[in-house]
Design an enzyme around this catalytic site. Structure first.
Site, short mmCIF file in Angstrom:
data_model
loop_
_atom_site.label_atom_id
_atom_site.label_comp_id
_atom_site.label_asym_id
_atom_site.label_seq_id
_atom_site.Cartn_x
_atom_site.Cartn_y
_atom_site.Cartn_z
N ASP A 1 -12.68 8.61 8.90
CA ASP A 1 -11.49 7.70 9.34
C ASP A 1 -11.63 6.33 8.94
OD1 ASP A 1 -9.04 7.09 10.85
OD2 ASP A 1 -10.70 5.95 12.05
N TRP B 1 0.90 -1.15 0.15
CA TRP B 1 0.06 -0.04 0.02
C TRP B 1 0.75 1.11 -0.12
CZ3 TRP B 1 -0.41 3.95 3.48
CH2 TRP B 1 -1.28 5.10 3.40
N ASP C 1 -9.60 -3.07 1.87
CA ASP C 1 -9.76 -2.43 2.99
C ASP C 1 -11.15 -1.98 3.03
OD1 ASP C 1 -9.60 -0.39 5.14
OD2 ASP C 1 -7.37 -1.01 5.24
N ASP D 1 -9.93 3.53 10.19
CA ASP D 1 -9.39 2.48 10.96
C ASP D 1 -9.91 2.27 12.30
OD1 ASP D 1 -7.28 2.05 8.95
OD2 ASP D 1 -6.85 4.11 9.26
N HIS E 1 -8.63 -6.26 4.48
CA HIS E 1 -8.30 -5.46 5.44
C HIS E 1 -9.54 -5.29 6.13
CE1 HIS E 1 -3.81 -3.95 5.04
NE2 HIS E 1 -3.77 -5.09 5.22
N HIS F 1 -11.78 1.82 2.90
CA HIS F 1 -11.27 2.53 1.99
C HIS F 1 -12.12 2.96 0.77
CE1 HIS F 1 -6.46 1.71 2.58
NE2 HIS F 1 -7.13 2.17 3.79
N ASP G 1 -7.07 -4.33 10.16
CA ASP G 1 -6.45 -3.32 9.89
C ASP G 1 -7.16 -1.97 10.65
OD1 ASP G 1 -4.71 -1.15 9.37
OD2 ASP G 1 -5.21 -1.17 7.01
N GLU H 1 -3.06 -2.94 -2.36
CA GLU H 1 -4.12 -2.30 -1.65
C GLU H 1 -4.52 -1.06 -2.31
OE1 GLU H 1 -3.51 -1.79 2.37
OE2 GLU H 1 -5.32 -0.98 2.87
N LYS I 1 -7.27 2.45 -2.39
CA LYS I 1 -7.72 3.45 -1.40
C LYS I 1 -8.70 4.51 -2.31
CE LYS I 1 -6.75 5.71 2.79
NZ LYS I 1 -5.82 5.90 4.09
C1 RNT Z 1 -3.79 2.82 4.78
C2 RNT Z 1 -3.80 1.12 4.57
C3 RNT Z 1 -2.83 0.57 5.29
C4 RNT Z 1 -2.13 0.60 6.42
C5 RNT Z 1 -1.39 -0.17 7.29
C6 RNT Z 1 -0.58 0.43 8.20
O1 RNT Z 1 -4.88 3.43 4.62
O2 RNT Z 1 -5.03 0.67 5.04
O3 RNT Z 1 -3.02 -0.88 5.05
O4 RNT Z 1 -3.38 1.03 7.48
O5 RNT Z 1 -0.39 -0.72 5.94
ZN ZN Z 2 -5.32 -1.15 4.71
#
Ligand code: RNT
Ligand code: ZN
Length: 421
Positions: free
Chosen positions: A296, A187, A261, A298, A288, A264, A328, A228, A230
């Site tokens: 956000d 990523w 993810d 995460d 993820h 994302h 993640d 990955e 986003k």
């Molecule tokens: C970032 C991605 C990535 C990170 C990690 C730490 O938006 O999701 O995967 O969160 O690699």
């Molecule tokens: Zn991620």
């Protein structure tokens, strides 16, 4: 926590209830026990890594909060992961980032080698854990411009290509040592805060860089490459080079895994609906699993409708062997071990609920056009006693059932975390 007798009695009643619907709850637990979740090391120290004391910088991601007791050394981080794993039923994996290397002489990111991860590999081996790996394309002066693999500066681009190459070698070594393929994810944060004049150039350069990184053939028994995508990040609101379309196309063309993810995408878009679409064209994917909240991506994973839908899609599609489930999230405002335990237990719970579905019945009703029955059944399922199966499963796997894991986490906080400076 209920007594063992109560847990067993509740399970017996639940087993009968599921049997009435043609579901074998013992079999569901057997299948569940074989699913490994890849636990992300970076929840333990707010995506800090061990290269410097500076912590996470740039990259469009951010850990907020200052809960005391974060891991400061590899040994502390491993001890914290050990603690978390002891409270999570099943055998899982560790997902490591390149910036967690234990390297004397401070090699730069393009100089990393498998030997810088020996302690992690030994620890994983001793604990029977598989490992996954990630290049770290952020928190580094050469990422400060906001561009890495798509940089127009050839020196910068080359540096990050070299990083991508050494990370694949490290992943392959981990896979070989541990006897299970290491999913090595890529990523990059590349993107732009405001409207770019050129969307095409960076994407062409990213393709070129990826081709250079993936040029060497490495057997899939050791290494599985993932890319990955986003939609946007903090400071890359207007343009992200590695978008969903970009990496989906790249993964199909180059037979890499696609990493989805769950944080994302646009908030109204769901990954659960994407799984069967991309799996029609790809052999394997990486997830993820995260929780997006407004801007956000995460937050700690909870047992949300979407998490349950993701697990349903994996199970219903018979994708358990082809979907690699990684987590993640990073929350620095609560006990970090609790964050791991909550998120991972929720992921496993969601899979259990999916495995307890009367899939044949539901499928039959759908094929017969009985949508009334389908909706009624899906709603009835929501109050079936999966909690009793979960408690029994936790007990069987010698992990705490119910909330008593929190007492253990609090004791560890008092005895260990609170003594860290
Ligand atoms: C970032 C991605 C990535 C990170 C990690 C730490 O938006 O999701 O995967 O969160 O690699
Ligand atoms: Zn991620």
């Amino acid at each position: 926590m209920s007594s063992l007798k109560n847990i067993e009695e509740a399970y017996e009643a639940a087993r009968e209830r599921y049997a009435e619907l043609g579901v074998d709850s013992d079999e569901a637990m057997d299948r569940l026990g074989k699913i490994a979740i890849s636990l992300h090391c970076w929840q333990g120290d707010d995506v800090g890594g061990f290269e410097s004391d500076q912590g996470l910088s740039g990259g469009g991601i951010m850990a907020t909060g200052a809960y005391p007791g974060k891991a400061r050394t590899p040994d502390e981080l491993r001890a914290d992961i050990d603690k978390a794993l002891s409270l999570i039923p099943g055998k899982h994996r560790l997902n490591l980032h390149a910036m967690y290397a234990e390297a004397k002489g401070k090699p730069d990111r393009n100089e990393l080698e498998p030997e810088h991860f020996t302690a992690w590999i030994d620890w994983a081996k001793a604990n029977g854990l598989g490992m996954d790996f990630n290049g770290t394309f952020f928190s580094h002066p050469k990422a400060d411009s906001g561009f890495t693999l798509s940089s127009a500066d050839e020196g910068t681009r080359k540096f990050w290509v070299e990083h991508g190459i050494v990370c694949r070698n490290i992943g392959a070594a981990m896979g070989k040592e541990l006897g299970t393929p290491c999913v090595t994810n890529l990523w990059i944060p590349d993107g732009s805060k405001d409207i770019p004049a050129d969307r095409k150039g960076p994407r062409e350069r990213l393709k070129k860089s990826l081709d250079e990184i993936f040029a060497k053939q490495i057997g899939r028994s050791r290494l599985l490459d993932a890319v990955e995508c986003k939609l946007f990040g903090i400071g890359s609101e207007s343009y992200v080079v590695g978008s969903h379309e970009f990496y989906l196309a790249y993964a199909i063309q180059n037979k890499t895994l696609l990493c989805l993810d769950t944080g994302h995408f646009h908030p109204t878009e769901v990954v659960s609906d994407k799984i069967s679409s991309v799996m029609t064209f790809l052999d394997e994917i990486l997830l993820h699993v995260s929780r997006g909240v407004r801007w956000d991506s995460d937050h700690v994973v909870i047992l949300s409708d979407e998490l349950r839908a993701i697990a349903q899609e994996i199970v219903r599609g018979d994708y358990l062997d082809r979907v690699h489930i990684g987590l993640d999230f990073f929350d620095a405002s609560i006990n970090r071990i609790a964050a791991w335990v909550i998120g991972t237990r929720c992921m496993i719970k969601a899979l259990l609920i999916a495995l307890l579905e009367p899939s044949e019945k539901l499928h039959r009703m759908e094929l017969d056009g009985d949508y009334t029955g389908r909706l009624a059944m899906l709603e009835e399922l929501k109050t079936l006693p999966f909690g009793a199966v979960w408690d029994y499963y936790c007990t069987k796997m010698e992990t705490p059932a119910g909330e008593s894991w929190l007492d253990e986490t609090r004791a560890y906080e008092k005895d260990v975390l609170s003594k860290r400076g």
